[in-house]
Design an enzyme around this catalytic site. Structure first.
Site, PDB file in Angstrom:
ATOM      1  N   LEU A 146     -27.819 -39.132  22.776  1.00  0.00           N
ATOM      2  CA  LEU A 146     -28.631 -40.303  22.475  1.00  0.00           C
ATOM      3  C   LEU A 146     -28.940 -41.131  23.722  1.00  0.00           C
ATOM      4  O   LEU A 146     -28.033 -41.578  24.433  1.00  0.00           O
ATOM      5  CB  LEU A 146     -27.923 -41.169  21.432  1.00  0.00           C
ATOM      6  CG  LEU A 146     -28.668 -42.390  20.930  1.00  0.00           C
ATOM      7  CD1 LEU A 146     -29.978 -41.992  20.250  1.00  0.00           C
ATOM      8  CD2 LEU A 146     -27.795 -43.181  19.963  1.00  0.00           C
ATOM      9  N   ASP A 147     -30.231 -41.290  23.998  1.00  0.00           N
ATOM     10  CA  ASP A 147     -30.750 -42.099  25.109  1.00  0.00           C
ATOM     11  C   ASP A 147     -30.230 -41.655  26.477  1.00  0.00           C
ATOM     12  O   ASP A 147     -30.153 -42.445  27.408  1.00  0.00           O
ATOM     13  CB  ASP A 147     -30.451 -43.593  24.896  1.00  0.00           C
ATOM     14  CG  ASP A 147     -31.209 -44.159  23.714  1.00  0.00           C
ATOM     15  OD1 ASP A 147     -32.285 -43.633  23.396  1.00  0.00           O
ATOM     16  OD2 ASP A 147     -30.722 -45.132  23.104  1.00  0.00           O
ATOM     17  N   MET A 148     -29.919 -40.374  26.606  1.00  0.00           N
ATOM     18  CA  MET A 148     -29.386 -39.853  27.864  1.00  0.00           C
ATOM     19  C   MET A 148     -30.307 -38.822  28.506  1.00  0.00           C
ATOM     20  O   MET A 148     -29.963 -38.244  29.531  1.00  0.00           O
ATOM     21  CB  MET A 148     -27.999 -39.227  27.633  1.00  0.00           C
ATOM     22  CG  MET A 148     -26.944 -40.225  27.174  1.00  0.00           C
ATOM     23  SD  MET A 148     -26.636 -41.563  28.350  1.00  0.00           S
ATOM     24  CE  MET A 148     -25.874 -40.675  29.674  1.00  0.00           C
TER      25      MET A 148
END
Length: 157
Positions: A146-148
């Protein structure tokens, strides 16, 4: 060649509207862009804009289960997009992320990696509450983490 975009939206669709006006109305000689579908999770401004501008629009729950994922895959694949821009206030399932790997980008309202994992305006609110001197937005590839995903660009204010 027409470059096809699908948008996944929850709100007013500001990013989608910008791209529509920038490319479809003014700069289509630079890059021929067509928004082929706007998939929303509710009755929202993005949906109304799509309908008003004769852009195909579908409502989908974005629930993270196999049957809902199959519906979403079909909605996306029916448009054969070159790029899927996620600005929906939901976290996409691993099945969707893996199916469209390399075509999914997210528009996140923070300077990632700061405030990752928050949806919508929450990350911006947290930055303001914590007294951050800079706020901004990040465009990044969507991955299982997530969001990486790899950062494409950031805007800082």
């Amino acid at each position: 060649m027409i470059y096809k975009l699908v948008f996944l939206c929850s709100g007013n669709g500001g990013n989608m509207k910008f791209i529509y006006h920038f490319f479809a109305e003014r700069y289509n000689t630079l890059l021929n862009i067509e928004i082929t579908n706007v998939i929303v999770d509710r009755d929202c401004g993005a949906m109304h804009f799509a309908i008003k501008n004769n852009i195909k629009c579908n409502i989908h729950s974005f629930k993270r289960n196999e049957s809902e994922d199959e519906i979403l895959v079909k909605l996306i694949e029916d448009n054969n997009p070159d790029l899927i821009i996620t600005n929906v206030n939901k976290i996409l399932s691993r099945r969707i992320v893996n199916r469209f790997s390399g075509k999914l980008i997210n528009l996140h309202y923070s300077l990632l990696p700061s405030f990752g994992g928050h949806i919508g305006m929450k990350s911006l609110e947290l930055a303001i509450q914590q007294g951050c001197k800079f706020i901004g937005a990040t465009v990044h590839h969507v991955t299982d983490d997530l969001d990486m995903g790899a950062i494409i660009c950031q805007g800082i204010f």
